[in-house]
Scaffold this motif. Sequence first.
Motif, PDB file in Angstrom:
ATOM      1  N   GLU A   1       0.839  -1.205   0.000  1.00 59.17           N
ATOM      2  CA  GLU A   1       0.000   0.000   0.000  1.00 59.17           C
ATOM      3  C   GLU A   1       0.869   1.249   0.000  1.00 59.17           C
ATOM      4  O   GLU A   1       1.919   1.292   0.638  1.00 59.17           O
ATOM      5  N   GLY A   2       0.447   2.220  -0.796  1.00 59.61           N
ATOM      6  CA  GLY A   2       1.180   3.476  -0.893  1.00 59.61           C
ATOM      7  C   GLY A   2       2.332   3.449  -1.883  1.00 59.61           C
ATOM      8  O   GLY A   2       2.907   4.493  -2.170  1.00 59.61           O
ATOM      9  N   GLU A   3       2.672   2.280  -2.397  1.00 55.80           N
ATOM     10  CA  GLU A   3       3.741   2.178  -3.389  1.00 55.80           C
ATOM     11  C   GLU A   3       3.165   2.275  -4.797  1.00 55.80           C
ATOM     12  O   GLU A   3       1.994   1.977  -5.027  1.00 55.80           O
ATOM     13  N   VAL A   4       4.019   2.675  -5.722  1.00 53.78           N
ATOM     14  CA  VAL A   4       3.596   2.859  -7.115  1.00 53.78           C
ATOM     15  C   VAL A   4       4.137   1.732  -7.981  1.00 53.78           C
ATOM     16  O   VAL A   4       5.315   1.387  -7.913  1.00 53.78           O
ATOM     17  N   LEU A   5       3.250   1.167  -8.769  1.00 51.60           N
ATOM     18  CA  LEU A   5       3.640   0.238  -9.825  1.00 51.60           C
ATOM     19  C   LEU A   5       3.796   1.097 -11.073  1.00 51.60           C
ATOM     20  O   LEU A   5       2.815   1.655 -11.575  1.00 51.60           O
ATOM     21  N   THR A   6       5.029   1.252 -11.524  1.00 47.35           N
ATOM     22  CA  THR A   6       5.273   2.132 -12.668  1.00 47.35           C
ATOM     23  C   THR A   6       4.773   1.485 -13.955  1.00 47.35           C
ATOM     24  O   THR A   6       4.692   0.262 -14.065  1.00 47.35           O
ATOM     25  N   TYR A   7       4.466   2.347 -14.909  1.00 53.64           N
ATOM     26  CA  TYR A   7       4.049   1.829 -16.215  1.00 53.64           C
ATOM     27  C   TYR A   7       5.178   1.023 -16.849  1.00 53.64           C
ATOM     28  O   TYR A   7       4.921   0.053 -17.548  1.00 53.64           O
ATOM     29  N   GLN A   8       6.412   1.398 -16.572  1.00 54.93           N
ATOM     30  CA  GLN A   8       7.565   0.672 -17.105  1.00 54.93           C
ATOM     31  C   GLN A   8       7.562  -0.772 -16.608  1.00 54.93           C
ATOM     32  O   GLN A   8       7.949  -1.689 -17.336  1.00 54.93           O
ATOM     33  N   GLU A   9       7.118  -1.003 -15.383  1.00 52.59           N
ATOM     34  CA  GLU A   9       7.013  -2.364 -14.844  1.00 52.59           C
ATOM     35  C   GLU A   9       5.728  -3.048 -15.293  1.00 52.59           C
ATOM     36  O   GLU A   9       5.697  -4.261 -15.512  1.00 52.59           O
TER      37      GLU A   9
ATOM     38  N   PRO B   1       2.023  10.022 -11.312  1.00 53.98           N
ATOM     39  CA  PRO B   1       2.619  10.537 -12.552  1.00 53.98           C
ATOM     40  C   PRO B   1       3.259   9.462 -13.432  1.00 53.98           C
ATOM     41  O   PRO B   1       3.198   9.543 -14.649  1.00 53.98           O
ATOM     42  N   ASP B   2       3.833   8.436 -12.814  1.00 47.65           N
ATOM     43  CA  ASP B   2       4.546   7.429 -13.609  1.00 47.65           C
ATOM     44  C   ASP B   2       3.940   6.033 -13.500  1.00 47.65           C
ATOM     45  O   ASP B   2       4.557   5.052 -13.899  1.00 47.65           O
ATOM     46  N   GLY B   3       2.711   5.939 -12.957  1.00 51.57           N
ATOM     47  CA  GLY B   3       2.084   4.628 -12.831  1.00 51.57           C
ATOM     48  C   GLY B   3       0.829   4.677 -11.984  1.00 51.57           C
ATOM     49  O   GLY B   3       0.090   5.660 -12.008  1.00 51.57           O
ATOM     50  N   LEU B   4       0.605   3.612 -11.222  1.00 50.12           N
ATOM     51  CA  LEU B   4      -0.577   3.496 -10.370  1.00 50.12           C
ATOM     52  C   LEU B   4      -0.141   3.199  -8.941  1.00 50.12           C
ATOM     53  O   LEU B   4       0.669   2.299  -8.719  1.00 50.12           O
ATOM     54  N   MET B   5      -0.687   3.961  -7.995  1.00 54.18           N
ATOM     55  CA  MET B   5      -0.370   3.742  -6.591  1.00 54.18           C
ATOM     56  C   MET B   5      -1.442   2.845  -5.972  1.00 54.18           C
ATOM     57  O   MET B   5      -2.634   3.094  -6.118  1.00 54.18           O
ATOM     58  N   LEU B   6      -1.007   1.807  -5.291  1.00 52.45           N
ATOM     59  CA  LEU B   6      -1.910   0.888  -4.619  1.00 52.45           C
ATOM     60  C   LEU B   6      -2.380   1.507  -3.304  1.00 52.45           C
ATOM     61  O   LEU B   6      -1.571   1.958  -2.498  1.00 52.45           O
ATOM     62  N   THR B   7      -3.690   1.537  -3.092  1.00 53.54           N
ATOM     63  CA  THR B   7      -4.248   2.086  -1.859  1.00 53.54           C
ATOM     64  C   THR B   7      -4.368   0.993  -0.798  1.00 53.54           C
ATOM     65  O   THR B   7      -4.178  -0.192  -1.086  1.00 53.54           O
TER      66      THR B   7
END
Length: 86
Positions: free
Chosen positions: A29-37, A70-76
């Motif tokens: 939670e609170g971390e971003v999965l970047t579009y690059q990943e 900005p660079d992906g999706l953040m997990l809530t």
Amino acid sequence: MTEIRSEAENIDNLAQCMMDAFRTKNIKEGEVLTYQELYPILQEKYPKYKDVQKEAEQHLAKLSYVNPAPDGLMLTQVGYDALSEM
């Protein structure tokens, strides 16, 4: 891969693939999965992801599972809890 009969099914299936990507990459939670990943995973599991990507992201945001970053999706927290239940 089974044939998708509707755009709604496409969106649901892609949203599920996105959630699986969070699990695969061990995103908390609170971390971003970047579009690059994310994109290589989607390309492998759901090659036509670009057709409904924005709709799938909006679907997950409406469920409060993710927030745009900005660079992906953040997990809530809600999304992280949902991953534990899946």
